[in-house]
Design a protein around this motif. Structure first.
Motif, PDB file in Angstrom:
ATOM      1  N   LEU A 338     -52.575 -13.549  -2.605  1.00 52.69           N
ATOM      2  CA  LEU A 338     -53.952 -13.933  -2.923  1.00 52.69           C
ATOM      3  C   LEU A 338     -53.995 -15.154  -3.850  1.00 52.69           C
ATOM      4  CD1 LEU A 338     -55.460 -10.354  -3.360  1.00 52.69           C
ATOM      5  CD2 LEU A 338     -55.963 -11.972  -1.519  1.00 52.69           C
ATOM      6  N   HIS A 339     -53.058 -15.228  -4.787  1.00 55.44           N
ATOM      7  CA  HIS A 339     -53.008 -16.418  -5.657  1.00 55.44           C
ATOM      8  C   HIS A 339     -52.656 -17.667  -4.846  1.00 55.44           C
ATOM      9  CE1 HIS A 339     -52.998 -13.845  -9.329  1.00 55.44           C
ATOM     10  NE2 HIS A 339     -53.514 -14.939  -9.875  1.00 55.44           N
ATOM     11  N   GLU A 340     -51.770 -17.518  -3.862  1.00 54.05           N
ATOM     12  CA  GLU A 340     -51.458 -18.670  -3.016  1.00 54.05           C
ATOM     13  C   GLU A 340     -52.684 -19.136  -2.256  1.00 54.05           C
ATOM     14  OE1 GLU A 340     -48.649 -20.064   0.755  1.00 54.05           O
ATOM     15  OE2 GLU A 340     -48.407 -18.051  -0.101  1.00 54.05           O
ATOM     16  N   ARG A 341     -53.440 -18.185  -1.695  1.00 50.37           N
ATOM     17  CA  ARG A 341     -54.651 -18.548  -0.957  1.00 50.37           C
ATOM     18  C   ARG A 341     -55.688 -19.190  -1.874  1.00 50.37           C
ATOM     19  NH1 ARG A 341     -57.962 -15.202   1.907  1.00 50.37           N
ATOM     20  NH2 ARG A 341     -58.534 -17.114   2.944  1.00 50.37           N
ATOM     21  N   ALA A 342     -55.654 -18.801  -3.149  1.00 53.27           N
ATOM     22  CA  ALA A 342     -56.594 -19.387  -4.112  1.00 53.27           C
ATOM     23  C   ALA A 342     -56.122 -20.753  -4.623  1.00 53.27           C
ATOM     24  CB  ALA A 342     -56.793 -18.441  -5.290  1.00 53.27           C
ATOM     25  N   GLY A 343     -54.914 -21.178  -4.236  1.00 49.96           N
ATOM     26  CA  GLY A 343     -54.405 -22.486  -4.627  1.00 49.96           C
ATOM     27  C   GLY A 343     -53.562 -22.497  -5.879  1.00 49.96           C
ATOM     28  N   ASP A 344     -53.305 -21.333  -6.481  1.00 49.23           N
ATOM     29  CA  ASP A 344     -52.490 -21.258  -7.696  1.00 49.23           C
ATOM     30  C   ASP A 344     -51.035 -21.036  -7.285  1.00 49.23           C
ATOM     31  OD1 ASP A 344     -51.320 -20.811 -10.113  1.00 49.23           O
ATOM     32  OD2 ASP A 344     -52.723 -19.272 -10.782  1.00 49.23           O
ATOM     33  N   LEU A 345     -50.357 -22.119  -6.905  1.00 45.88           N
ATOM     34  CA  LEU A 345     -49.014 -22.006  -6.354  1.00 45.88           C
ATOM     35  C   LEU A 345     -47.984 -21.588  -7.393  1.00 45.88           C
ATOM     36  CD1 LEU A 345     -48.834 -25.059  -3.916  1.00 45.88           C
ATOM     37  CD2 LEU A 345     -49.833 -22.778  -3.577  1.00 45.88           C
ATOM     38  N   ALA A 346     -48.145 -21.995  -8.631  1.00 41.39           N
ATOM     39  CA  ALA A 346     -47.171 -21.645  -9.667  1.00 41.39           C
ATOM     40  C   ALA A 346     -47.154 -20.130  -9.894  1.00 41.39           C
ATOM     41  CB  ALA A 346     -47.487 -22.383 -10.958  1.00 41.39           C
ATOM     42  N   THR A 347     -48.338 -19.576 -10.059  1.00 48.49           N
ATOM     43  CA  THR A 347     -48.426 -18.119 -10.258  1.00 48.49           C
ATOM     44  C   THR A 347     -47.943 -17.380  -9.025  1.00 48.49           C
ATOM     45  OG1 THR A 347     -50.296 -18.380 -11.764  1.00 48.49           O
ATOM     46  CG2 THR A 347     -49.980 -16.203 -10.775  1.00 48.49           C
ATOM     47  N   ALA A 348     -48.308 -17.867  -7.839  1.00 48.91           N
ATOM     48  CA  ALA A 348     -47.892 -17.219  -6.593  1.00 48.91           C
ATOM     49  C   ALA A 348     -46.377 -17.209  -6.460  1.00 48.91           C
ATOM     50  CB  ALA A 348     -48.532 -17.921  -5.402  1.00 48.91           C
ATOM     51  N   ALA A 349     -45.728 -18.343  -6.767  1.00 52.58           N
ATOM     52  CA  ALA A 349     -44.264 -18.420  -6.663  1.00 52.58           C
ATOM     53  C   ALA A 349     -43.604 -17.432  -7.619  1.00 52.58           C
ATOM     54  CB  ALA A 349     -43.794 -19.840  -6.947  1.00 52.58           C
ATOM     55  N   ARG A 350     -44.121 -17.365  -8.836  1.00 47.75           N
ATOM     56  CA  ARG A 350     -43.558 -16.433  -9.820  1.00 47.75           C
ATOM     57  C   ARG A 350     -43.711 -14.988  -9.350  1.00 47.75           C
ATOM     58  NH1 ARG A 350     -46.025 -13.520 -13.446  1.00 47.75           N
ATOM     59  NH2 ARG A 350     -47.969 -14.716 -13.341  1.00 47.75           N
ATOM     60  N   LEU A 351     -44.869 -14.650  -8.789  1.00 51.54           N
ATOM     61  CA  LEU A 351     -45.121 -13.281  -8.340  1.00 51.54           C
ATOM     62  C   LEU A 351     -44.314 -12.935  -7.097  1.00 51.54           C
ATOM     63  CD1 LEU A 351     -48.968 -13.105  -8.968  1.00 51.54           C
ATOM     64  CD2 LEU A 351     -47.205 -11.749 -10.119  1.00 51.54           C
ATOM     65  N   TYR A 352     -44.115 -13.908  -6.203  1.00 52.62           N
ATOM     66  CA  TYR A 352     -43.262 -13.650  -5.042  1.00 52.62           C
ATOM     67  C   TYR A 352     -41.837 -13.315  -5.500  1.00 52.62           C
ATOM     68  CZ  TYR A 352     -46.441 -15.030  -1.245  1.00 52.62           C
ATOM     69  OH  TYR A 352     -47.463 -15.078  -0.322  1.00 52.62           O
ATOM     70  N   ALA A 353     -41.336 -14.064  -6.489  1.00 56.29           N
ATOM     71  CA  ALA A 353     -39.991 -13.791  -7.002  1.00 56.29           C
ATOM     72  C   ALA A 353     -39.919 -12.419  -7.656  1.00 56.29           C
ATOM     73  CB  ALA A 353     -39.583 -14.882  -7.993  1.00 56.29           C
ATOM     74  N   GLU A 354     -40.974 -12.065  -8.386  1.00 56.78           N
ATOM     75  CA  GLU A 354     -41.030 -10.740  -9.006  1.00 56.78           C
ATOM     76  C   GLU A 354     -41.065  -9.645  -7.937  1.00 56.78           C
ATOM     77  OE1 GLU A 354     -44.291  -8.110 -11.499  1.00 56.78           O
ATOM     78  OE2 GLU A 354     -44.214 -10.276 -11.840  1.00 56.78           O
ATOM     79  N   ALA A 355     -41.862  -9.865  -6.895  1.00 64.04           N
ATOM     80  CA  ALA A 355     -41.947  -8.886  -5.811  1.00 64.04           C
ATOM     81  C   ALA A 355     -40.613  -8.735  -5.088  1.00 64.04           C
ATOM     82  CB  ALA A 355     -43.037  -9.304  -4.822  1.00 64.04           C
TER      83      ALA A 355
END
Length: 381
Positions: A338-355
């Protein structure tokens, strides 16, 4: 050695021994001994009648164990002499064996574990991994369940809801590719649907058929996962999808909605869309609302949050997700998407790594790691 053949024959061989008078625990031990013997003998001396061979060897093992145990000598008087070699009955008792494993005196978790072990052919280690408990704990649980059903009559049915839960877990284990039991789970659910007039049985069969129809497109040639939105829909089995939707419509028409019917309705909406962009996310959110009302499951609410993000935008999805416990399985992955779709790529990348670090299997971990790397590459560029 044809392991798939052994796995498919195991339930019916076990059922035959139980029907002949063997208690469940002793019969399961005897069948396991016969399987070990088959692995040793069949490569050099393949039998003409594999099922008959297994029944004969397992029955001999059972009689040997019975005669060797002085505490069970009275049972010997009730055991018929060993049948002469020959064709075994063609009746398939596998479904009845599922009901025995779903005995009312067992807890649902014990019934599921016992069925996966004795009928589904999964190892104790695989079942323990599914339950997130130590293998020794699961071994004790299965052993206690075996002793419990050993005192039960073979024709005493168990709980339908537990049987459905068992069948769906077996299907999911097969669908993951760890043990290919998906086709067997569908076969047994078809049998159940033919003999039990229950809308949730129909719902489970529809759900299995629709999921199974997408199986060829779920992984790439290198074994990596392919998300639903990126799957090649031309590879979906439209015949299975049509059959599943028709079964689901008949069940929903009875106006006795249950959890499995709601899940099947969501799967049908995904399958009915010609492209990912044509998916009716508004209806999917409505079905998730029904499913949440029926189950009050946090996992359902997490999936609903993702659907809200598709229907009403990623910010709405993140708002729905924020109401849930962050320790939920796949919470980080959903938030990353959802963060990626919202355009927040930094947060999305961090969360993907956490996942990825939290993933329960290698394929999922690799997929999430690739997602994180993809976004970090985009940010770097």
């Amino acid at each position: 050695m044809d392991e798939a053949l052994l796995r498919s024959l195991t339930p019916s061989v076990l059922a035959i021994l139980v029907r002949r008078g063997a208690d469940f625990a002793a019969a399961e031990d005897a069948v396991q001994d016969a399987l070990v013997e088959a692995v040793r003998v069949w490569p050099d001396e393949p039998p003409r009648d594999p099922k008959g061979w297994l029944v004969t060897v397992a029955w001999r093992r059972f009689l040997d164990a019975t005669r060797a145990d002085a505490a069970r000598r009275r049972r010997e008087d009730r055991v018929d002499e060993e049948p002469s070699p020959g064709p075994v009955p063609g009746v398939d008792d596998t479904l009845q064996l599922y009901f025995l494993c779903a005995h009312p005196s067992l807890t649902p978790s014990s019934a599921v574990a016992l069925t996966l072990r004795a009928v589904g052919g999964l190892t104790t280690r695989q079942i323990a991994r599914a339950y997130l408990v130590p293998e020794a704990t699961m071994a004790q649980r299965v052993s206690r369940a075996k002793r419990t059903v050993s005192r039960a009559r073979f024709d005493q049915p168990g709980d339908v809801a537990t049987v459905l839960r068992v069948l769906y877990l077996v299907f999911n284990e097969g669908y993951s590719g760890d043990v290919d039991l998906a086709a067997e789970a569908i076969r047994l659910t078809r049998q159940l649907h033919a003999v039990i007039d229950h809308p949730e049985v129909a719902g489970l069969l529809a759900l299995m058929l629709i999921h199974h129809a997408r199986r060829p497109s779920r992984t790439a040639p290198d074994g990596s996962l392919v998300p639903l939105a990126e799957q090649d829909r031309a590879r979906w089995d439209t015949g299975l999808i049509a059959e599943g939707i028709e079964i689901l419509r008949s069940a929903l028409a009875r106006d006795r909605l249950g959890e499995l019917q709601a899940q099947a309705a969501i799967a049908a909406l995904h399958a009915d869309a010609r492209t990912a962009g044509e998916t009716d996310w508004v209806q999917i959110v409505e079905w998730y609302d029904e499913l949440a009302r029926l189950t009050d499951s946090p996992v359902v609410r997490l999936n609903r949050a993702v659907a809200v993000g598709e229907a009403d935008g990623p910010r709405a999805g993140l708002a729905a997700l924020s109401e849930l416990d962050g320790s939920l399985p796949r919470h980080a992955a959903a938030s990353a998407y959802l963060h990626e779709r919202a355009g927040d790529l930094a947060t999305a990348a961090r969360l993907y790594a956490e996942a990825a670090r939290q993933a329960s299997n290698l394929a999922e971990r690799d997929h999430l790691t690739r997602q994180a790397a993809r976004l970090n590459t985009r940010r770097g560029g």
